[in-house]
Enzyme design. Structure first.
Site, PDB file in Angstrom:
ATOM      1  N   SER A  64       0.838  -1.197   0.000  1.00  0.00           N
ATOM      2  CA  SER A  64       0.000   0.000   0.000  1.00  0.00           C
ATOM      3  C   SER A  64       0.872   1.245   0.000  1.00  0.00           C
ATOM      4  CB  SER A  64      -0.900   0.010   1.227  1.00  0.00           C
ATOM      5  OG  SER A  64      -0.125   0.321   2.370  1.00  0.00           O
ATOM      6  N   LYS A  65       0.229   2.365  -0.236  1.00  0.00           N
ATOM      7  CA  LYS A  65       0.946   3.637  -0.240  1.00  0.00           C
ATOM      8  C   LYS A  65       1.587   3.886   1.133  1.00  0.00           C
ATOM      9  CE  LYS A  65      -0.143   8.552  -0.635  1.00  0.00           C
ATOM     10  NZ  LYS A  65       1.179   8.956  -0.204  1.00  0.00           N
ATOM     11  N   ARG A  66       0.879   3.435   2.163  1.00  0.00           N
ATOM     12  CA  ARG A  66       1.416   3.626   3.516  1.00  0.00           C
ATOM     13  C   ARG A  66       2.756   2.909   3.712  1.00  0.00           C
ATOM     14  NH1 ARG A  66      -2.678   1.383   6.458  1.00  0.00           N
ATOM     15  NH2 ARG A  66      -4.013   1.697   4.661  1.00  0.00           N
ATOM     16  N   ASP A 111       5.363   5.158   2.375  1.00  0.00           N
ATOM     17  CA  ASP A 111       5.630   6.290   3.281  1.00  0.00           C
ATOM     18  C   ASP A 111       6.454   5.834   4.483  1.00  0.00           C
ATOM     19  OD1 ASP A 111       4.146   7.783   1.568  1.00  0.00           O
ATOM     20  OD2 ASP A 111       2.305   7.749   2.777  1.00  0.00           O
TER      21      ASP A 111
END
Ligand code: GLU
Length: 513
Positions: A264-266, A269
């Site tokens: 996921s994008k998380r 990050d």
């Protein structure tokens, strides 16, 4: 299925609902590799039938990302082609006609249930699903008299068209990676195919109508679409298209680098890597998400890295150009199991590709970085910048890392590493360095390979300590005790600049107290 006899036509069919995720890029890449390998056609179809989720700029982003990566499109919105339009919102008439075909054949029906009525049924019946077991108790064209249906439509009532899934059927999905996956039709609901409210089909109808009309031979897409495949098989059948239905290929999921579950994008990050090909500025939130391009990755490296997430060439070859990938790609070597997103490997690919890059091209990529750091690249010759990057590139993973390793080639040091000063700059060092500067000024040949034995000979003759003198020398020129070979540095800086730096060091460096 007779995959080899059929003209290969594949499509990448993103929905413009935001930036293309790196998993979507891999899907596009595998479609492209497959198409090119078979001398087939690569289609880019924009699936924008979900007007609620449309995001401005997303379509341009998709085009730009694919172009950056060298994933060529043969037929599409920009390219045109014989089966256009390639944007679904421009194909309403086609879908309307096909919805009517299903209604006329009794394979679909009209349903008037309002959201409130559906909600009430969900509260009344546990695990309510709109299907053969419940459609008889709902407000639709199967339960209402024909005149009433006509009247409701004439009065402008909102309705949807639902697919009539027959229960008790085994539905087989033939997947070229997974083999045959069979499910019972009873678990499927009567999916909505069309909504009168926006006069648009849903994903399912538009997707299979277009795959049929665009003569798609292979549907290569992410594993998340596997649950939709049985419905698609039934839709092909309902239209009478089973004989020419495409083969399915559901690619394995991209997984978190450090555990189970979908990437996921998380994760990006949290662990510091981009999950988008290009930087994305969200038009609504104003938030910026990092991209591979802006983070300093070469497109060739990204392609190579992604190609190996879910496929392998059958041996341990890792570095492959697009042409090699095209010739070696095969569905047999695609895996079923999810692929861990090993982003460190992505850095390694970038490092590897940077080493192979021509110094002149690398120098061009470095120029904007120089500007960012206040250096005007036009003050230096292209040959000089190319020679500098050639000297330090083995130490970098990204173009921007060149600055850290090469900054002293563009400006003399203003500060000197304290630890090295303490260790190397003894009382006698200013005198020795002045002596070295005088010697270098009078050296007949300043070429590194000639200068090196001369300086080393001088140190020995004088009985100086080799390590101390060479490190002090480096300290005046570089500002710290690291960097490439000293005489490669002097070779590039030249006599005048080298001598100037030594004299400046003598003036500026004071032995630590
Ligand atoms: N529009 C779908 C998507 O956004 C396409 C899925 C498919 O390839 O069938 O990925």
């Amino acid at each position: 299925m007779a995959t080899t006899e059929r003209e290969v036509r594949v499509r990448f069919a993103p929905s413009p609902t935001g930036p293309l995720h790196i998993g979507g890029v891999r899907t596009a890449l595998y479609n492209y590799l497959f198409a090119r390998q078979h001398g087939g056609t690569m289609i880019l179809r924009i699936e924008d039938t979900d007007s609620q989720r449309f995001v401005p700029g997303a379509e341009d982003y998709i085009n730009e990302a694919l172009a950056w990566l060298g994933i060529g499109i043969d037929e599409g919105v920009r390219e045109g082609g014989p089966y256009g339009p390639y944007k679904q919102s421009e194909r309403r008439d086609i879908y309307r006609e096909h919805v009517k075909m299903l209604l006329d054949a009794g394979k679909a029906y009209i349903a008037f249930d309002t959201p409130a009525e559906l909600e009430a049924k969900r509260n009344e019946i546990a695990n309510f699903q709109y299907d053969a077991s419940t459609r008889g108790m709902m407000r639709n064209s199967l339960t209402l008299p024909a005149e009433e249906v006509e009247r409701l439509i004439a009065d402008g009532a909102q309705y949807v068209v639902r697919f009539k899934v027959e229960p008790g059927r085994d539905v087989a999905v033939n997947d070229l990676i997974r083999g045959t996956v069979t499910i019972k039709s009873d678990i499927l609901d009567d999916k909505v195919l069309y909504k009168s409210a926006d006069d648009l089909p849903t994903y399912h109808l538009a997707n299979i109508v277009d795959d049929h009309l665009m003569k798609v031979s292979h549907v290569i897409r992410g594993e998340e679409w596997l649950p939709s495949a049985p419905l698609h098989v039934l839709l092909y059948e309902a239209f009478g298209w089973s004989d020419t239905a495409p083969d399915f290929v559901h690619l394995p999921l991209l997984l978190k680098p450090d555990g189970k579950g979908k990437l996921s994008k998380r994760d990006g990050d949290r662990l510091g890597f981009p999950v988008f090909p290009l930087e994305w500025h969200d038009p609504k939130s104003g938030e910026t998400s990092s991209g591979y391009r802006e983070s300093g990755y070469l497109p060739e490296a990204v392609v190579n890295f992604l190609a190996l997430l879910g496929w392998n060439p059958g041996d341990d070859t890792e570095v492959m150009s697009m042409d090699e990938l095209i010739s070696r790609f095969s569905l047999e070597h695609c895996s079923k199991a999810g692929a861990k997103f090993a982003f460190e490997k992505g850095k390694w690919f970038n490092h590897t590709y940077l080493q192979e890059l021509d110094n002149a091209r690398l120098a061009e990529l470095f120029k904007p970085v120089l500007k960012e750091h206040g250096v005007d690249p036009s003050a230096f010759s292209d040959e000089y910048i190319a020679a500098v990057v050639g000297l330090v590139k083995s130490r970098i993973n990204f173009v921007r890392d060149l600055w850290e390793h090469a900054r002293f080639f563009f400006a003399a040091p203003e500060e000197y590493e304290a630890k090295a000063v303490k260790k190397r700059w003894s009382e006698q060092m200013p005198a020795i360095m002045t002596e070295l500067a005088d010697k270098l000024e009078n050296e007949a040949d300043f070429t590194g390979t000639v200068l090196e034995p001369s300086v080393l000979g001088w140190i020995e003759e004088k009985g100086y300590h080799l390590g101390n003198v060479m490190n002090a020398f480096r300290l005046t020129v570089v500002g710290e005790c690291k960097g490439p070979h000293m005489f490669d540095i002097t070779d590039l800086l030249g006599r005048e600049e080298t001598v100037r730096r030594i004299r400046k060091g003598v003036e500026r460096i004071h032995p630590a107290e």
